[in-house]
Each structure stands twice: as C-alpha cells, then as structure tokens.
Enzyme design. Structure first.
Site, PDB file in Angstrom:
ATOM      1  N   ARG A  97     -16.510 -19.550 -19.092  1.00 24.55           N
ATOM      2  CA  ARG A  97     -17.862 -19.510 -19.641  1.00 24.55           C
ATOM      3  C   ARG A  97     -18.028 -20.312 -20.937  1.00 24.55           C
ATOM      4  O   ARG A  97     -19.032 -21.007 -21.106  1.00 24.55           O
ATOM      5  CB  ARG A  97     -18.305 -18.055 -19.871  1.00 24.55           C
ATOM      6  CG  ARG A  97     -18.447 -17.224 -18.597  1.00 24.55           C
ATOM      7  CD  ARG A  97     -19.149 -17.983 -17.516  1.00 24.55           C
ATOM      8  NE  ARG A  97     -19.471 -17.164 -16.361  1.00 24.55           N
ATOM      9  CZ  ARG A  97     -19.411 -17.594 -15.099  1.00 24.55           C
ATOM     10  NH1 ARG A  97     -19.009 -18.832 -14.853  1.00 24.55           N
ATOM     11  NH2 ARG A  97     -19.739 -16.812 -14.110  1.00 24.55           N
ATOM     12  N   SER A 135     -21.075 -10.492  -4.862  1.00 28.74           N
ATOM     13  CA  SER A 135     -21.259 -11.309  -6.050  1.00 28.74           C
ATOM     14  C   SER A 135     -19.922 -11.996  -6.317  1.00 28.74           C
ATOM     15  O   SER A 135     -18.911 -11.328  -6.548  1.00 28.74           O
ATOM     16  CB  SER A 135     -21.661 -10.438  -7.246  1.00 28.74           C
ATOM     17  OG  SER A 135     -21.739 -11.210  -8.412  1.00 28.74           O
TER      18      SER A 135
END
Length: 411
Positions: free
Chosen positions: A100, A181
């Site tokens: 990230r 997910s």
C-alpha cells in the site's frame, strides 16, 4: 470534510475490481461530474490489469495511468521487511500491508502532477488499507483532500455493490457465488469473505479455482524439490546459482513453492481498527525466503544481536501493518537492520515437500559456528573444567538466596 463544490478533478486508486469499478460513476454522480483520472499501480497483479484502460474509460475515467512498480516494490519494501524478520503476529507475511505505501506514494505524485483536487480510494471503513493509503498520502501530499466512498455512500455490502454495477452496466469478473474479497500482488494472494468469515469453516484448498498461486499439500508431488538461495547482506540475489533481479527471483520461488504446496496460511488477525478478521493467504515464494533468511542468520548473527533483532522485528511488523512505512521510526529500525545484515551473506539449501520447508544445509564466509569448539569429540580449544567456575558465578544469586532462605526458615 471534503467540500464537493471544490472538487473538479479526482485521481482514483484504480484496480478494476468491484469497489473501484463502481466508484468512477459514483464519483461523477456525487461530485458534480468531476474529471476522474484512474491510476493502477502494477505490483504484480498479472492478468488483473488486462483490459483496464478500456474499462476505466468506458465507466467514465478521462485517462488511466498504469505504473510498473514491481521491482521497486520488491527491492525497497519487501526485501527490507524480510531483512528485519518482520512477521505480523507471528504468521502474516505482510503482503497487502507493504504494497500500500508504494501504491499510495505514486498516486500522490500523479495527483500533484495533474493538479488534482482530491485523491479517492476504495478502501472500506472497517479495514486497515484506508489507514495505509491515507498515511502515505499525508507523507507526500499533506494538503490533498481524500475521498473514501465507503465512508460516504449508502452501499452496505458487496452484494449491493454488485447491484449498483449491474444497474450501471459495469462488467465484473466475479459472481455472487465467487465473490471473495481478494488482494493479489507479486508477493501474495489473500482471500476473505463468504465462507471464510466463519473461523469454524475449513478453507476449501482443494476446491477448483480457490488457490491461484499453487496447490494444496495433498496435491503436491510425492518427490521433494531442493532449492539453494544465495544472499548478499541479507538480500537474496541468486537461486540455484543463477543471479536474478527481485521480480525474477520472487516469481521463480512462487512457482517452485506453489508447485510444492508451500505458503498457505489461515489466520485470524487483529486489525488496526480494533476488530478481528479471518483471511487465507497464499505466499509461496515469500515463505521460502523468510525461512532461508532466518536459517542463514542462525550462523551469521551472534546471540545478543539476534535477541535484539527479534524484539524489534515485532515493532517493525506493527509499523508495516499499520501503514507507518514513511516514518522516522521505521527508517531508524531499517538502519539498525541494515547494520545487522552486513555479514548475512551465504547460501541456504532447502528441501520442499508437501507444504513443508526442511533445512538441507547452510554456509557463509562469515559464519560464527566453529565446529572445533562445538564438537562432542575431543578438542584442544575448550577446557571443560572452566565450566565449574562459570556456573558458580552465574548461579551466585540463586545460591545466595537459597542460603539466606535457609537461615530465615531455621529461626
């Protein structure tokens, strides 16, 4: 709070998955038909990037950047974390976590270059990624507004997201039945949701299509595979005598590990926001690298450095997990780690067999293991009678306490 009237141009962190696919039309509907520039960071998603430009523009984006960050990701984020021995809560190899910061950093740079009014991401209000993205944005574009649709819109579930996509004719690669997910990069693949939300349910490793990076241990070959990894100052540089860059090396070990059922992890972790969540992770190459690096350190680092490094690795893992990569403390810890790695050079041979990684030999020009000292056979370098005096001094506090306790008890 973002003033919608001020938003004319938005840069969106775009993966083409369910969340970001519906965000483009949602932004245009709810932010005055603003211009949306999509940015996809290639950290090794593979075929997930196929057709993204057409899809992004068809759903309303003015343009799409696809940024190849794979080698930078491995060299500047993955390898420093391996060198630190950082594993979150002793199990999670941080695959989503350290991807990230590099993604958000690049998005912030593009947003500044484009003169954007805001950056938008598709992270949920329950997850860790919203923190990771926004801390990186604060580090590189501190005055940039952030739009997080999951904290604004009325959509409450992935089923409702699919409803929205269908109503807006947005093509999806998933169905309601396969709607895990997932997060994929060159390092790992995570699975969450559906039957995995109940920790009582066993992951369906042998179900067709569940695993993507390898096979279950039951389906792995009955014959062991050997691999030798070379490290220079804690960084893996070659496999089986062949020098490789980071992308080549991790990709090769992913293939090798996946074929042998290596790197499957089912865990319940403590999220930064306070709740527990259950995920299943595939990290075949990463699991091999952590094992190899740890094995090499056993002969290259002395006891006190090893102990201190193990203590600090917990904090390092927390910083990575919590999105605090761009902080003075993480940089300071990395400086300490780099110092410890100056002698972590050598070769590690491992045996891969049905999900297991077995040590098969380790060598280093900087080894601290002296066979002549450690031997159980006769030697001329260690006087065993010296141990008596050492034990007397080392055990002095115990001896003194015991003698004084005797005196007190005899009164």
């Amino acid at each position: 709070m973002v003033n919608k009237a001020d938003i004319k141009k938005v840069v969106l962190a775009y993966s083409g998955g369910l969340d970001t696919s519906i965000i483009i039309p949602w932004l245009k509907e709810n932010y005055n038909n603003c211009e949306v520039i999509a940015v996809s960071a290639d950290v090794g998603q593979g075929t997930e990037l196929d057709g993204l430009e057409e899809k992004a523009k068809k759903t309303g984006a003015s343009k799409l950047y696809i940024e190849d960050l794979k080698e930078e990701f491995i060299q500047d984020y993955v390898y420093p974390t391996i060198k630190a021995g950082a594993i979150y809560e002793g199990k999670y190899l941080l695959g989503t976590s350290f991807a990230r910061p590099i993604i958000a950093k690049r998005i912030a740079e593009i947003a500044l270059k484009e003169g954007a009014d805001a950056i938008c991401h598709g992270c949920t209000g329950k997850g860790n990624d919203q923190v990771r993205f926004e801390l990186a944005i604060k580090a590189f574009a501190p005055d940039m507004a952030v739009i997080a649709p999951w904290r604004e819109w009325t959509i409450k579930s992935r089923d409702e997201e699919i409803d929205y996509a269908e109503a807006h004719n947005i093509p999806l690669r998933i169905t309601r039945e396969t709607n895990y997910s997932k997060d994929k990069n060159i390092w790992h693949l995570s699975h969450e949701g559906l039957d995995l939300e109940d920790p009582a349910n066993e992951p369906q490793y042998n179900k067709e299509g569940f695993l993507e990076l390898g096979v279950s241990p039951e389906k792995a070959p009955d014959k062991a595979t050997y691999v030798k990894i070379h490290f220079e100052k804690g960084v893996p540089t070659a496999v089986d005598g062949k020098e490789m860059n980071g992308v080549e090396l991790v990709s090769y070990l992913n293939k090798l590990g996946g074929e042998n059922g290596i790197g499957l992890m089912d865990l319940v972790e403590n999220r930064l926001v306070g709740m527990k969540s259950r995920g299943v992770y595939e990290t075949p190459g990463g699991t091999i690298l952590y094992k190899a690096h740890d094995t090499l350190e056993t002969i290259c680092l002395d006891k006190e450095v090893t102990r201190m490094k193990s203590y600090l690795s917990i904090k390092f893992a927390d910083l990575v997990y919590n999105g605090q990569w761009f902080t003075p403390l993480r940089e300071a810890l990395s400086a300490f780690v780099d110092k410890t790695q100056e002698t972590v050079t050598g070769d590690v041979k491992l045996k891969l067999y049905k999900g297991n990684i077995i040590n098969a030999g380790v060598t280093s020009p900087y080894t601290l293991y002296d066979e002549e000292v450690a031997t159980f056979d006769a030697d001329n370098v260690y006087d065993q009678s010296d141990a008596a005096g050492f034990i007397n001094i080392f055990g002095l506090p115990t001896h003194v306490k015991a003698k004084l306790d005797q005196k007190r008890n005899n009164k």
